[in-house]
Design a protein around this motif. Structure first.
Motif, mmCIF file in Angstrom:
data_model
loop_
_atom_site.group_PDB
_atom_site.id
_atom_site.type_symbol
_atom_site.label_atom_id
_atom_site.label_comp_id
_atom_site.label_asym_id
_atom_site.label_seq_id
_atom_site.Cartn_x
_atom_site.Cartn_y
_atom_site.Cartn_z
ATOM 1 N N ASP A 20 29.611 30.938 -9.597
ATOM 2 C CA ASP A 20 28.327 31.624 -9.422
ATOM 3 C C ASP A 20 28.434 32.760 -8.415
ATOM 4 O OD1 ASP A 20 27.108 29.927 -11.235
ATOM 5 O OD2 ASP A 20 26.017 28.754 -9.726
ATOM 6 N N ASN A 21 29.411 32.659 -7.506
ATOM 7 C CA ASN A 21 29.610 33.681 -6.484
ATOM 8 C C ASN A 21 30.783 34.607 -6.786
ATOM 9 O OD1 ASN A 21 27.606 33.215 -4.223
ATOM 10 N ND2 ASN A 21 28.341 31.150 -4.604
ATOM 11 N N GLY A 22 31.221 34.625 -8.052
ATOM 12 C CA GLY A 22 32.240 35.568 -8.478
ATOM 13 C C GLY A 22 33.674 35.154 -8.196
ATOM 14 N N ILE A 23 33.887 33.899 -7.841
ATOM 15 C CA ILE A 23 35.243 33.407 -7.579
ATOM 16 C C ILE A 23 35.737 32.685 -8.822
ATOM 17 C CG2 ILE A 23 36.658 31.885 -6.156
ATOM 18 C CD1 ILE A 23 34.493 32.290 -3.946
ATOM 19 N N HIS A 24 36.840 33.144 -9.389
ATOM 20 C CA HIS A 24 37.425 32.508 -10.564
ATOM 21 C C HIS A 24 38.227 31.291 -10.126
ATOM 22 C CE1 HIS A 24 36.272 35.876 -13.068
ATOM 23 N NE2 HIS A 24 36.730 36.667 -12.120
ATOM 24 N N VAL A 25 38.001 30.176 -10.762
ATOM 25 C CA VAL A 25 38.694 28.942 -10.417
ATOM 26 C C VAL A 25 39.709 28.626 -11.513
ATOM 27 C CG1 VAL A 25 38.418 26.472 -9.988
ATOM 28 C CG2 VAL A 25 36.697 28.076 -9.154
ATOM 29 N N VAL A 26 40.966 28.488 -11.118
ATOM 30 C CA VAL A 26 42.038 28.109 -12.034
ATOM 31 C C VAL A 26 42.551 26.750 -11.574
ATOM 32 C CG1 VAL A 26 44.287 28.710 -12.983
ATOM 33 C CG2 VAL A 26 42.646 30.519 -12.408
ATOM 34 N N ALA A 27 42.610 25.806 -12.506
ATOM 35 C CA ALA A 27 42.991 24.441 -12.161
ATOM 36 C C ALA A 27 44.093 23.941 -13.070
ATOM 37 C CB ALA A 27 41.775 23.524 -12.289
ATOM 38 N N THR A 28 44.905 23.061 -12.554
ATOM 39 C CA THR A 28 45.923 22.427 -13.389
ATOM 40 C C THR A 28 45.268 21.365 -14.261
ATOM 41 O OG1 THR A 28 46.434 20.681 -11.822
ATOM 42 C CG2 THR A 28 47.658 22.743 -11.608
ATOM 43 N N ALA A 29 45.845 21.127 -15.412
ATOM 44 C CA ALA A 29 45.334 20.082 -16.305
ATOM 45 C C ALA A 29 45.780 18.696 -15.846
ATOM 46 C CB ALA A 29 45.810 20.328 -17.739
ATOM 47 N N SER A 30 46.614 18.632 -14.829
ATOM 48 C CA SER A 30 47.204 17.408 -14.271
ATOM 49 C C SER A 30 48.350 16.920 -15.147
ATOM 50 C CB SER A 30 46.175 16.313 -14.062
ATOM 51 O OG SER A 30 45.204 16.729 -13.118
ATOM 52 N N ASN A 31 49.029 15.913 -14.675
ATOM 53 C CA ASN A 31 50.273 15.495 -15.310
ATOM 54 C C ASN A 31 50.315 13.992 -15.565
ATOM 55 O OD1 ASN A 31 51.301 18.131 -15.258
ATOM 56 N ND2 ASN A 31 51.946 17.882 -13.157
ATOM 57 N N ASN A 32 49.309 13.471 -16.228
ATOM 58 C CA ASN A 32 49.252 12.036 -16.530
ATOM 59 C C ASN A 32 49.386 11.761 -18.016
ATOM 60 O OD1 ASN A 32 48.411 12.384 -13.933
ATOM 61 N ND2 ASN A 32 46.599 11.130 -14.098
ATOM 62 N N TYR A 33 49.647 12.776 -18.823
ATOM 63 C CA TYR A 33 49.651 12.703 -20.279
ATOM 64 C C TYR A 33 48.418 11.951 -20.796
ATOM 65 C CZ TYR A 33 51.182 12.819 -25.054
ATOM 66 O OH TYR A 33 51.227 13.066 -26.404
ATOM 67 N N ASP A 35 43.866 12.759 -21.604
ATOM 68 C CA ASP A 35 42.856 13.769 -21.913
ATOM 69 C C ASP A 35 42.404 14.455 -20.623
ATOM 70 O OD1 ASP A 35 40.685 15.285 -22.757
ATOM 71 O OD2 ASP A 35 39.948 13.725 -24.092
ATOM 72 N N ALA A 36 42.615 15.743 -20.533
ATOM 73 C CA ALA A 36 42.250 16.509 -19.338
ATOM 74 C C ALA A 36 40.754 16.468 -19.067
ATOM 75 C CB ALA A 36 42.714 17.959 -19.486
ATOM 76 N N TYR A 37 39.969 16.207 -20.081
ATOM 77 C CA TYR A 37 38.517 16.192 -19.908
ATOM 78 C C TYR A 37 38.036 15.000 -19.086
ATOM 79 C CZ TYR A 37 33.705 17.344 -20.989
ATOM 80 O OH TYR A 37 32.397 17.706 -20.875
ATOM 81 N N LEU A 38 38.918 14.078 -18.770
ATOM 82 C CA LEU A 38 38.523 12.895 -17.995
ATOM 83 C C LEU A 38 38.708 13.099 -16.498
ATOM 84 C CD1 LEU A 38 40.109 10.159 -20.288
ATOM 85 C CD2 LEU A 38 37.742 10.980 -20.266
ATOM 86 N N VAL A 39 39.248 14.231 -16.089
ATOM 87 C CA VAL A 39 39.469 14.485 -14.667
ATOM 88 C C VAL A 39 38.764 15.757 -14.240
ATOM 89 C CG1 VAL A 39 41.669 13.263 -14.571
ATOM 90 C CG2 VAL A 39 41.650 15.679 -15.106
ATOM 91 N N THR A 40 38.466 15.864 -12.974
ATOM 92 C CA THR A 40 37.821 17.040 -12.407
ATOM 93 C C THR A 40 38.901 17.920 -11.802
ATOM 94 O OG1 THR A 40 35.915 15.674 -11.876
ATOM 95 C CG2 THR A 40 36.028 17.766 -10.780
ATOM 96 N N PRO A 41 38.831 19.219 -11.870
ATOM 97 C CA PRO A 41 37.722 20.039 -12.327
ATOM 98 C C PRO A 41 37.795 20.405 -13.803
ATOM 99 C CG PRO A 41 39.300 21.446 -11.273
ATOM 100 C CD PRO A 41 39.844 20.041 -11.201
ATOM 101 N N ASP A 42 38.701 19.796 -14.540
ATOM 102 C CA ASP A 42 38.871 20.143 -15.951
ATOM 103 C C ASP A 42 37.618 19.895 -16.780
ATOM 104 O OD1 ASP A 42 41.374 20.459 -14.908
ATOM 105 O OD2 ASP A 42 42.135 18.603 -15.739
ATOM 106 N N SER A 63 52.239 16.619 -19.435
ATOM 107 C CA SER A 63 51.026 17.373 -19.165
ATOM 108 C C SER A 63 49.791 16.754 -19.813
ATOM 109 C CB SER A 63 51.181 18.807 -19.673
ATOM 110 O OG SER A 63 50.025 19.565 -19.364
ATOM 111 N N ASN A 64 48.674 16.844 -19.120
ATOM 112 C CA ASN A 64 47.414 16.454 -19.759
ATOM 113 C C ASN A 64 47.112 17.456 -20.864
ATOM 114 O OD1 ASN A 64 47.253 14.385 -17.932
ATOM 115 N ND2 ASN A 64 45.320 15.016 -17.050
ATOM 116 N N TYR A 65 46.236 17.094 -21.740
ATOM 117 C CA TYR A 65 45.968 17.878 -22.937
ATOM 118 C C TYR A 65 44.493 17.746 -23.300
ATOM 119 C CZ TYR A 65 46.122 13.137 -24.603
ATOM 120 O OH TYR A 65 45.882 11.801 -24.729
#
Length: 69
Positions: A20-33, A35-42, A63-65
């Motif tokens: 919201d303040n113009g900062i782009h957030v890039v996050a790793t998908a994590s490495n647990n093999y 679903d990346a959708y189960l962890v934050t900030p993914d 890699s998470n997927y």
């Protein structure tokens, strides 16, 4: 940014406030093999989530997927 673990409302809120303040957030998908959708900030569609790849430019076997749209 890298955070491991389950969904966190606080981290999701932080990502939203950053974007919201113009900062782009890039996050790793994590490495647990898993679903990346189960962890934050993914789980936050505002974060750009990046998975790991191997030397053949294929998704790494650890890699998470997933599709977090």
């Amino acid at each position: 940014m890298f955070f491991g673990g389950a969904y966190s409302e606080a981290i999701a809120k932080l990502v939203k406030e950053c974007t919201d303040n113009g900062i782009h957030v890039v996050a790793t998908a994590s490495n647990n093999y898993s679903d990346a959708y189960l962890v934050t900030p993914d789980t936050t569609p505002l974060a750009i989530t990046v998975a790991a790849s191997n030397k053949s430019d294929q998704i790494a076997n650890f890699s998470n997927y997933g599709s977090c749209q």
